[in-house]
Design an enzyme around this catalytic site. Structure first.
Site, short mmCIF file in Angstrom:
data_model
loop_
_atom_site.label_atom_id
_atom_site.label_comp_id
_atom_site.label_asym_id
_atom_site.label_seq_id
_atom_site.Cartn_x
_atom_site.Cartn_y
_atom_site.Cartn_z
N SER A 8 0.88 -1.06 -0.09
CA SER A 8 -0.04 0.25 0.06
C SER A 8 0.89 1.35 -0.02
CB SER A 8 -0.76 -0.05 1.12
OG SER A 8 -1.42 1.34 1.41
N HIS A 33 -1.20 -1.28 -4.34
CA HIS A 33 -2.59 -0.66 -3.64
C HIS A 33 -2.32 0.63 -3.31
CE1 HIS A 33 -6.06 -1.65 -0.98
NE2 HIS A 33 -5.63 -0.80 -0.30
N ASP A 35 -4.59 4.13 -1.98
CA ASP A 35 -5.62 4.28 -1.03
C ASP A 35 -6.01 5.68 -1.25
OD1 ASP A 35 -5.94 2.09 0.74
OD2 ASP A 35 -3.88 2.51 1.43
N MET A 37 -8.76 8.47 -0.29
CA MET A 37 -9.47 8.80 0.91
C MET A 37 -9.92 10.38 0.67
SD MET A 37 -7.46 7.33 3.85
CE MET A 37 -6.61 5.58 3.91
N HIS A 66 -8.21 1.39 -4.11
CA HIS A 66 -9.13 1.38 -3.07
C HIS A 66 -9.84 2.72 -2.94
CE1 HIS A 66 -9.34 0.16 1.57
NE2 HIS A 66 -10.66 0.26 1.03
N MET A 68 -11.92 4.81 -0.79
CA MET A 68 -12.73 4.99 0.64
C MET A 68 -13.20 6.47 0.23
SD MET A 68 -9.58 3.44 2.73
CE MET A 68 -8.56 3.61 1.42
N MET A 139 -11.68 -5.38 5.19
CA MET A 139 -10.89 -4.30 5.97
C MET A 139 -10.49 -5.19 7.46
SD MET A 139 -10.11 -2.13 4.08
CE MET A 139 -9.01 -1.05 5.40
N GLY A 147 -0.59 1.76 9.48
CA GLY A 147 0.16 1.44 10.88
C GLY A 147 -0.95 1.25 12.03
N ASP A 172 -6.82 -6.02 4.21
CA ASP A 172 -6.24 -4.82 4.15
C ASP A 172 -6.50 -4.35 5.54
OD1 ASP A 172 -5.28 -2.24 3.81
OD2 ASP A 172 -7.05 -1.73 2.47
C1 DX5 Z 1 -6.25 1.59 5.54
C2 DX5 Z 1 -5.84 1.44 4.05
C3 DX5 Z 1 -4.75 0.37 4.00
C4 DX5 Z 1 -3.45 0.89 4.90
C5 DX5 Z 1 -2.97 -0.23 5.28
O1 DX5 Z 1 -7.36 2.71 5.44
O2 DX5 Z 1 -6.88 1.04 3.54
O3 DX5 Z 1 -4.47 -0.04 2.64
O4 DX5 Z 1 -2.63 1.54 3.72
O5 DX5 Z 1 -1.62 -0.01 5.96
P1 DX5 Z 1 -1.02 -0.98 7.21
O6 DX5 Z 1 -0.60 -2.22 6.29
O7 DX5 Z 1 0.23 -0.04 7.55
O8 DX5 Z 1 -2.06 -1.38 8.11
ZN ZN Z 2 -6.40 0.08 1.50
#
Ligand code: DX5
Ligand code: ZN
Length: 216
Positions: A8, A33, A35, A37, A66, A68, A139, A147, A172
């Site tokens: 990610s 991946h 993200d 947002m 992804h 969100m 999720m 993190g 994820d």
């Molecule tokens: C969370 C994201 C994840 C995130 C995962 O909202 O959708 O893809 O980047 O990060 P780690 O692997 O650090 O939990």
């Molecule tokens: Zn994600």
């Protein structure tokens, strides 16, 4: 069923994204991946189509986007145009009919569709759309930030889903060498990992450690 590791980029250094992409590509990643947002569906703001467009030029790997965001239908075209290979929307943000429209659109363009569900959303919520998606993204943290700690209830959810769904299951959030074992055993085959991979001293070792162990 192929085991795929999807770093990610949320945990990458955005000041040198192209180098970060090359680094994980060389280390044997299968997907990237991405993200997205919007500060509404989740309490954080990240990147939009313009960044995806330039990531597309910087790596040969498939981009797994992804979303969100609150109104995914409104933005799908822009992410398609930017070069996404896989697009995931959240079941909490779309109606079955809205999802069917997106499914049709993506199918015509050879792009894979994923449906994602938050930790508090039960598998029952996605049952009636499983026939129109290519994969499910479970999720294992509340979306918004990299993190965070893995939520163990995700393991049972994956197991429950694997019993009724034969296509790809992605997971994820909070994936590391230990949680990877658990989710693979439960039936997941796409592992998304941000901080574990980009925070590692040796990215290749981190990716290899996620691959080890048997896949069900
Ligand atoms: C969370 C994201 C994840 C995130 C995962 O909202 O959708 O893809 O980047 O990060 P780690 O692997 O650090 O939990
Ligand atoms: Zn994600």
């Amino acid at each position: 069923m192929k085991l795929m590791i999807a770093p990610s980029i949320l945990s990458a250094d955005f000041g040198c994204l192209a180098l970060e992409l090359k680094k994980v590509e060389k280390a044997g990643a299968d997907l990237i991946h991405v993200d997205v947002m919007d500060g509404h569906f989740v309490p954080n703001i990240t990147i939009g189509p313009v960044v995806v467009k330039y990531m597309r030029k910087a790596t040969k790997l498939d981009l797994d986007v992804h979303l969100m965001i609150e109104n995914p239908a409104k933005y799908v075209d822009a992410f398609v145009k930017a070069g996404s290979d896989m697009i995931t929307v959240h079941i909490e943000t779309i109606s079955p009919r809205g999802l069917a429209d997106i499914a049709r659109k993506l199918k015509n363009r050879g792009i894979k569709l994923g449906i994602s569900l938050n930790p508090s959303t039960p598998i029952a919520r996605v049952k009636n759309v499983l026939n129109i998606v290519d994969f499910v993204l479970v999720m294992s943290v509340n979306p918004g930030f990299g993190g965070q700690a893995f939520i163990p209830q995700a393991v049972n959810k994956i197991r429950q889903l694997r019993a009724i769904f034969k296509k790809d299951i992605a997971v994820d959030g909070g994936i590391n060498n230990l949680t990877a074992e658990q989710v693979k055993e439960a039936g997941a085959n796409i592992l998304v990992a941000g901080s574990y991979i980009f925070g590692a001293k040796n990215v290749q070792d981190a990716i290899n450690s996620l691959r080890r162990g048997d896949l069900k």
